[in-house]
Scaffold this active site. Structure first.
Site, PDB file in Angstrom:
ATOM      1  CB  CYS A  80      -0.886   0.050   1.248  1.00  0.00           C
ATOM      2  SG  CYS A  80      -1.988  -1.342   1.388  1.00  0.00           S
ATOM      3  CG  ASP A 134     -23.423   9.499 -15.559  1.00  0.00           C
ATOM      4  OD1 ASP A 134     -22.479   8.902 -14.990  1.00  0.00           O
ATOM      5  OD2 ASP A 134     -24.135   8.951 -16.430  1.00  0.00           O
TER       6      ASP A 134
HETATM    7  C1  BEZ Z   1       0.624  -4.845   1.794  1.00  0.00           C
HETATM    8  O1  BEZ Z   1       0.107  -3.748   1.558  1.00  0.00           O
HETATM    9  O2  BEZ Z   1       1.838  -5.012   1.670  1.00  0.00           O
HETATM   10  C2  BEZ Z   1      -0.212  -6.015   2.220  1.00  0.00           C
HETATM   11  C3  BEZ Z   1      -1.379  -5.828   2.942  1.00  0.00           C
HETATM   12  C4  BEZ Z   1      -2.108  -6.928   3.331  1.00  0.00           C
HETATM   13  C5  BEZ Z   1      -1.689  -8.209   2.979  1.00  0.00           C
HETATM   14  C6  BEZ Z   1      -0.549  -8.375   2.219  1.00  0.00           C
HETATM   15  C7  BEZ Z   1       0.198  -7.277   1.832  1.00  0.00           C
END
Ligand code: BEZ
Length: 251
Positions: free
Chosen positions: A72, A164
């Site tokens: 992330c 929309d």
């Molecule tokens: C990650 O963002 O690295 C991750 C999050 C949850 C499970 C596996 C990877």
């Protein structure tokens, strides 16, 4: 990791009440073409009312399993790098993660410190969803992926929304696979082109390359519509349905 389930702070409130929520509770029931549900939530840029935020623009909402997770962190950095490309296409961007705003703000410092952010600030809002209300509303929860409290995490969802407020595209990735934001921009180019012109885009297309004439258009209509006309590809069936034309946005 700060997490406040059911707290008022950061809690999303569905404006359209139980009916909309029931309609999208199970994953996959947020259909293409349907109006995306509205919600209110805290973000790193203050309170947001989703429909007001997106206004009459194209928009992208993408979700993340949790703050302070490795993949992330790279993804949010990558979006910061690509933000001018989203803006050039008139697209509003927001991320969502099931933690509170305090946690998001602390996480942003890490994201901005990575090479993925390329020295850019996180200049788009990160929506706080500690109670998982928006995640449920949009069918983003991944039952396979649990946090340390045993609660389902959000998958990596991408929702592209038309001006929309109808859903143009959704893609769901598992938590272990980071997204390719060049691909998100590529599909945005296709979605914007095909909503303006009677074309479809072939496999691996990118902006400026030849397009396909949509099957609903007759040859006469296609000849009138496309300045450079179209070319038919010969195939064994002889059905003549493969008609190529130049990218009409470049004419
Ligand atoms: C990650 O963002 O690295 C991750 C999050 C949850 C499970 C596996 C990877």
């Amino acid at each position: 990791m700060a997490r406040r389930r059911g707290a008022c702070f950061g809690r999303a409130a569905a404006k359209d009440g139980g009916a909309a929520r029931a309609g999208v509770r199970a994953r996959g029931t947020l259909n293409l073409g349907s109006t995306v549900p509205d919600f209110s939530a805290e973000t790193t840029q203050g309170p947001i009312s989703w429909h007001d935020y997106i206004g009459g623009s194209w928009s992208v909402l993408f979700s993340h399993p949790a703050d302070f997770t490795p993949v992330c962190t790279t993804e949010l950095g990558s979006v910061a790098t690509f933000l001018p490309e989203f803006e050039r296409r008139g697209v509003k961007v927001a991320a969502l993660s099931c933690n509170d705003t305090e946690s998001h703000k602390a996480w942003i410092k890490d994201i901005e410190a990575t090479n993925f952010a390329g020295g850019n600030k996180i200049a788009y809002p990160i929506i706080s969803d500690p109670g998982r209300d928006v995640a449920v509303l949009y069918g983003m929860l991944d039952p396979e992926e649990k946090d340390e409290e045993g609660l389902p995490m959000t998958c990596r969802a991408v929702f592209i929304i038309k001006p929309d407020k109808s859903l143009a595209l959704s893609i769901l990735y598992p938590a272990t696979t980071g997204r390719n934001f060049s691909e998100v921009l590529r599909v945005l180019d296709s979605l914007q082109l095909t909503s303006d012109f009677s074309v479809a885009t072939p496999a691996d297309w990118s902006s400026g390359q030849p397009c396909m004439v949509v099957p609903s258009l007759s040859d006469d209509e296609a000849a009138k519509k496309f300045k450079k006309g179209f070319k038919r590809m010969d195939v064994p069936s002889g059905k003549g349905y493969l008609r190529m034309t130049e990218d009409p946005s470049k004419e």
